[in-house]
Motif scaffolding. Structure first.
Motif, PDB file in Angstrom:
ATOM      1  N   UNK A  38       0.710  -0.584   0.294  1.00 35.41           N
ATOM      2  CA  UNK A  38      -0.029  -0.223   0.069  1.00 35.41           C
ATOM      3  C   UNK A  38       1.063   1.054   0.113  1.00 35.41           C
ATOM      4  N   UNK A  39       1.496   1.409  -0.859  1.00 30.66           N
ATOM      5  CA  UNK A  39       2.757   2.483  -0.553  1.00 30.66           C
ATOM      6  C   UNK A  39       1.783   3.970  -1.466  1.00 30.66           C
ATOM      7  N   UNK A  40       0.032   4.272  -1.570  1.00 32.88           N
ATOM      8  CA  UNK A  40      -0.027   5.696  -2.319  1.00 32.88           C
ATOM      9  C   UNK A  40      -0.907   5.828  -0.706  1.00 32.88           C
ATOM     10  N   UNK A  41      -0.946   5.075   0.357  1.00 33.83           N
ATOM     11  CA  UNK A  41      -0.867   5.617   1.705  1.00 33.83           C
ATOM     12  C   UNK A  41       0.228   6.433   2.522  1.00 33.83           C
ATOM     13  N   UNK A  42       0.948   5.566   2.538  1.00 30.92           N
ATOM     14  CA  UNK A  42       2.153   6.302   2.744  1.00 30.92           C
ATOM     15  C   UNK A  42       2.916   7.463   2.095  1.00 30.92           C
ATOM     16  N   UNK A  43       2.814   7.416   0.985  1.00 35.04           N
ATOM     17  CA  UNK A  43       3.232   7.696  -0.207  1.00 35.04           C
ATOM     18  C   UNK A  43       2.560   8.999  -0.723  1.00 35.04           C
ATOM     19  N   UNK A  98      -2.684  18.158  -0.597  1.00 36.40           N
ATOM     20  CA  UNK A  98      -1.157  16.929  -0.887  1.00 36.40           C
ATOM     21  C   UNK A  98      -0.971  17.200   0.872  1.00 36.40           C
ATOM     22  N   UNK A  99      -0.461  18.478   1.356  1.00 32.24           N
ATOM     23  CA  UNK A  99       0.316  18.493   2.638  1.00 32.24           C
ATOM     24  C   UNK A  99      -0.732  17.794   3.648  1.00 32.24           C
ATOM     25  N   UNK A 100      -2.334  17.596   3.773  1.00 33.03           N
ATOM     26  CA  UNK A 100      -2.779  17.299   4.803  1.00 33.03           C
ATOM     27  C   UNK A 100      -2.549  15.193   4.934  1.00 33.03           C
ATOM     28  N   UNK A 101      -2.994  15.116   3.453  1.00 34.54           N
ATOM     29  CA  UNK A 101      -2.196  13.511   3.444  1.00 34.54           C
ATOM     30  C   UNK A 101      -1.359  12.649   3.836  1.00 34.54           C
ATOM     31  N   UNK A 102       0.046  14.115   3.640  1.00 35.38           N
ATOM     32  CA  UNK A 102       1.457  13.427   3.730  1.00 35.38           C
ATOM     33  C   UNK A 102       0.970  13.910   5.835  1.00 35.38           C
ATOM     34  N   UNK A 103       0.883  15.240   5.783  1.00 39.34           N
ATOM     35  CA  UNK A 103       1.403  15.427   7.504  1.00 39.34           C
ATOM     36  C   UNK A 103       0.099  13.822   8.322  1.00 39.34           C
ATOM     37  N   UNK A 104      -1.517  13.473   7.296  1.00 42.69           N
ATOM     38  CA  UNK A 104      -2.003  11.897   8.317  1.00 42.69           C
ATOM     39  C   UNK A 104      -1.139  11.094   8.169  1.00 42.69           C
ATOM     40  N   UNK A 105      -0.040  10.758   6.940  1.00 37.20           N
ATOM     41  CA  UNK A 105       0.592   9.544   6.676  1.00 37.20           C
ATOM     42  C   UNK A 105       1.858   9.770   8.041  1.00 37.20           C
ATOM     43  N   UNK A 106       2.182  11.197   8.362  1.00 32.85           N
ATOM     44  CA  UNK A 106       3.453  11.248   9.306  1.00 32.85           C
ATOM     45  C   UNK A 106       4.059  10.670  10.328  1.00 32.85           C
ATOM     46  N   UNK A 107       3.111  10.600  11.062  1.00 31.68           N
ATOM     47  CA  UNK A 107       2.792  10.066  12.556  1.00 31.68           C
ATOM     48  C   UNK A 107       3.347   8.462  11.646  1.00 31.68           C
ATOM     49  N   UNK A 108       2.404   8.148  11.483  1.00 34.81           N
ATOM     50  CA  UNK A 108       2.823   6.090  11.050  1.00 34.81           C
ATOM     51  C   UNK A 108       3.679   5.809  10.696  1.00 34.81           C
ATOM     52  N   UNK A 109       4.664   7.202   9.610  1.00 36.69           N
ATOM     53  CA  UNK A 109       6.672   6.767   9.132  1.00 36.69           C
ATOM     54  C   UNK A 109       7.417   6.655  10.502  1.00 36.69           C
ATOM     55  N   UNK A 110       7.138   7.457  10.974  1.00 31.58           N
ATOM     56  CA  UNK A 110       7.822   7.522  12.328  1.00 31.58           C
ATOM     57  C   UNK A 110       7.391   6.498  13.322  1.00 31.58           C
ATOM     58  N   UNK A 111       6.774   6.120  13.556  1.00 31.72           N
ATOM     59  CA  UNK A 111       6.274   5.290  14.058  1.00 31.72           C
ATOM     60  C   UNK A 111       7.164   3.785  14.177  1.00 31.72           C
ATOM     61  N   UNK A 112       6.767   3.538  11.980  1.00 30.53           N
ATOM     62  CA  UNK A 112       7.459   2.382  11.767  1.00 30.53           C
ATOM     63  C   UNK A 112       9.233   2.764  11.629  1.00 30.53           C
ATOM     64  N   UNK A 113       9.486   3.893  11.636  1.00 29.12           N
ATOM     65  CA  UNK A 113      10.804   4.098  11.486  1.00 29.12           C
ATOM     66  C   UNK A 113      11.483   3.124  13.151  1.00 29.12           C
ATOM     67  N   UNK A 114      10.818   3.944  14.328  1.00 30.59           N
ATOM     68  CA  UNK A 114      11.090   4.533  15.436  1.00 30.59           C
ATOM     69  C   UNK A 114      11.190   2.111  15.615  1.00 30.59           C
ATOM     70  N   UNK A 115       9.846   1.142  14.840  1.00 31.74           N
ATOM     71  CA  UNK A 115      10.302  -0.039  15.046  1.00 31.74           C
ATOM     72  C   UNK A 115      11.770  -0.892  14.623  1.00 31.74           C
ATOM     73  N   UNK A 116      12.180  -0.306  13.660  1.00 31.10           N
ATOM     74  CA  UNK A 116      12.768  -0.508  12.700  1.00 31.10           C
ATOM     75  C   UNK A 116      14.520  -0.473  13.548  1.00 31.10           C
ATOM     76  N   UNK A 117      14.554   1.108  13.134  1.00 27.22           N
ATOM     77  CA  UNK A 117      15.736   2.012  14.191  1.00 27.22           C
ATOM     78  C   UNK A 117      15.830   0.710  15.686  1.00 27.22           C
ATOM     79  N   UNK A 118      14.381   0.516  16.258  1.00 28.65           N
ATOM     80  CA  UNK A 118      14.290  -0.325  17.706  1.00 28.65           C
ATOM     81  C   UNK A 118      15.166  -1.608  17.316  1.00 28.65           C
ATOM     82  N   UNK A 119      15.196  -2.858  16.162  1.00 27.06           N
ATOM     83  CA  UNK A 119      15.365  -3.344  15.889  1.00 27.06           C
ATOM     84  C   UNK A 119      17.357  -3.377  15.735  1.00 27.06           C
ATOM     85  N   UNK A 120      17.396  -1.914  14.865  1.00 25.97           N
ATOM     86  CA  UNK A 120      19.018  -1.818  15.186  1.00 25.97           C
ATOM     87  C   UNK A 120      20.336  -2.153  16.369  1.00 25.97           C
ATOM     88  N   UNK A 121      19.135  -1.131  17.748  1.00 23.97           N
ATOM     89  CA  UNK A 121      19.670  -1.488  18.176  1.00 23.97           C
ATOM     90  C   UNK A 121      19.650  -3.122  20.052  1.00 23.97           C
TER      91      UNK A 121
END
Length: 542
Positions: free
Chosen positions: A397-402, A472-495
């Motif tokens: 589902x790339x169109x939701x996050x991007x 477009x900015x509104x759609x991106x701001x809705x998906x931005x918190x989830x992008x931060x959440x998933x990036x922290x999950x990946x960073x957690x695995x690295x740590x």
């Protein structure tokens, strides 16, 4: 007539002053009464608050009650040197040094008691030996030379020992011993100038300190001992399990409103906060326990000393890992949240990854608890599979996050297909050229009209573009918190990889039992969640 009016005004002013003074007096008296009532209320509440505080301290750690009893028993036993007549005649007034030694040396753990007791005994012995050596050389020439010699010796030894205390290794392990050495040396050296039987004084002091230290060591080691190494070992295990629970509750609360509401409220009772707070505040305590445990006579398998310093490295890796848990908790408490229509699509993959991280932390805790090694390959393979699952879900589902990028690429195509007219920028450029030519060729009135016409055209072209960019900015701001959440999950695995390396190194140095290749089974305590009926099935709710 004028005099009468003036007198009346004076009387009125005096009456006002009197009334104001009475008002101020009444205000001050009311304030004093409030202060008295508040103090009385505090005094009335003090017994209840003291009782609750005493009960809370004992309830948190019952070993504190046992330690208090041990200290009281040791003080009673050492006081017999002063209370019983035969013992007092043998030791004399110096028996109070034994009481002081028990008060100062007796600590909560065996390691701390050994550290203080051996430092005090060794410092006293070395100071007494050096003091008698200096007295031997100072007796021969005479009283004047003896006084100068003692003063120079006190200055040199005092300056040297004080400077030695600044050395990090001495400051960490032997600071108390150096302090006792300096105190005892000055007492014996200075008193030897006026006292002739200084040998009896030193002998009684050393013997009473030895009695006090020996009694403290016997009470600490033989009567319900509290080992510093065991406490460090158990603290490391509890922090690993606490972080595992924090991650599981945090990720589950991100996707379920019922779990999120359960974690809100007082931070002191929040399970997520309690899990990572214990890790973040562990640096000083771990280093102190590791230093004390190095004094304890305890060994691991095959008579190898336990590497307590490696436990501090595991704690340092856990603190680095816990920073991502803090950031993940911040996503849970953020004011801007991802819509449920987006987060539900990736819920299964995120919860599965969080469960795998929790399983790894619990397996590391079991490895330290059972003193056996684990299989890094198996744990890494499970984490890799969970990461691949999340990556596949994001690609599906790339169109939701991007959405912002897709919006920018699709908007010009739809505009061209719907309206076969020139591009708005080209139209604006043509209209602008026309307006400028009319300004050059026409009169002043026609020039003003053409400028106003160009401004209207500019507004007509820019308003649709600004509204489109806002969408477009509104759609991106809705998906931005989830992008931060998933990036922290990946960073957690690295740590987490660093934590696994440190625990693996601990197992190798401490000679843990080798991994037998059996299947790793780790149970995860899943919180009870009222799952909505319209949610998709997830790994966290099965």
């Amino acid at each position: 007539m004028i005099t009468t009016r003036f007198c009346e005004k004076l009387k009125l002013i005096q009456a006002l002053k009197v009334s104001m003074a009475e008002t101020n007096t009444s205000i001050k008296s009311s304030r004093q009464l409030r202060y008295i009532y508040s103090y009385a209320h505090k005094l009335n509440r003090f017994p209840g608050l003291a009782r609750k505080a005493i009960w809370k301290v004992g309830k948190e750690d019952p070993r504190r009650v046992v330690h208090s009893m041990k200290v009281g028993t040791a003080l009673v036993l050492v006081s017999l040197l002063y209370l019983l007549e035969p013992l007092f005649n043998g030791i004399g007034k110096n028996a109070m040094w034994a009481v002081m030694t028990v008060v100062v040396v007796m600590e909560f753990t065996v390691g701390a008691t050994l550290c203080k007791g051996l430092n005090r005994g060794l410092g006293t012995l070395l100071a007494g030996s050096l003091a008698f050596l200096i007295k031997y050389f100072a007796d021969a020439p005479g009283r004047i030379f003896q006084a100068v010699y003692i003063g120079v010796s006190v200055f040199m030894i005092g300056a040297l020992t004080t400077y030695v205390r600044f050395i990090p290794s001495i400051k960490k392990n032997y600071d108390y011993g150096v302090l006792i050495f300096l105190l005892t040396f000055n007492l014996i050296t200075v008193s030897s100038y006026r006292v002739n039987d200084v040998w009896d004084f030193a002998k009684d002091r050393i013997s009473t300190i030895a009695i006090g230290c020996g009694l403290c060591l016997l009470m600490s080691i033989l009567v319900f001992p509290n080992w510093s190494g065991e406490e460090l070992h158990n603290n490391t295990i509890s922090r690993l399990e606490g972080l595992a629970n924090s991650i599981q509750v945090c990720i589950t609360g991100y996707f379920y409103d019922s779990a999120k509401q359960a974690t809100e409220g007082d931070s002191s009772e929040n399970p997520i906060y309690e899990g990572y707070k214990a890790v973040l505040d562990s640096k000083v305590k771990d280093e102190t326990l590791a230093s004390q445990a190095s004094w304890e006579p305890r060994f691991s398998r095959y008579c190898h000393r336990t590497p307590w310093h490696q436990y501090t490295r595991v704690g340092a890796a856990l603190r680095q890992f816990s920073y991502t848990v803090v950031a993940l908790h911040g996503c849970l408490q953020s004011e801007i949240q991802t819509p449920k229509s987006i987060s539900t699509l990736y819920k299964d993959s995120c919860i599965r990854l969080g469960e795998e991280v929790s399983k790894v932390l619990r397996e590391l805790a079991n490895s330290i608890r059972n003193k056996r090694q684990f299989s890094p390959q198996t744990l890494s393979r499970n984490l890799k599979d969970a990461l691949q699952d999340l990556h596949s879900a994001l690609k599906s589902q790339p169109q939701l996050v991007l959405g912002s990028r897709n919006g920018r690429t699709q908007t010009p195509k739809t505009a061209v297909q719907a309206v076969p007219h020139p591009h708005p920028d080209q139209k604006l450029e043509e209209d602008t050229k026309f307006s400028f030519s009319s300004v050059r060729n026409g009169s002043r009135g026609s020039g003003c009209q053409s400028v106003e016409h160009s401004r209207e055209l500019t507004r007509k072209v820019l308003r649709p573009q600004m509204s489109m960019s806002a969408i477009i900015s509104l759609e991106f701001s809705e998906a931005l918190p989830f992008a931060a959440f998933t990036s922290l999950l990946v960073e957690m695995v690295a740590k987490l990889d660093y934590v696994m390396d440190e625990v693996d190194e601990l197992g190798i140095i401490a000679h843990f039992e080798e991994f037998q290749g059996d299947e790793i089974v780790v149970t995860c305590e899943k919180p009870n969640i009222n799952k909505p009926q319209n949610d998709l099935p997830s790994y966290g709710a099965e």
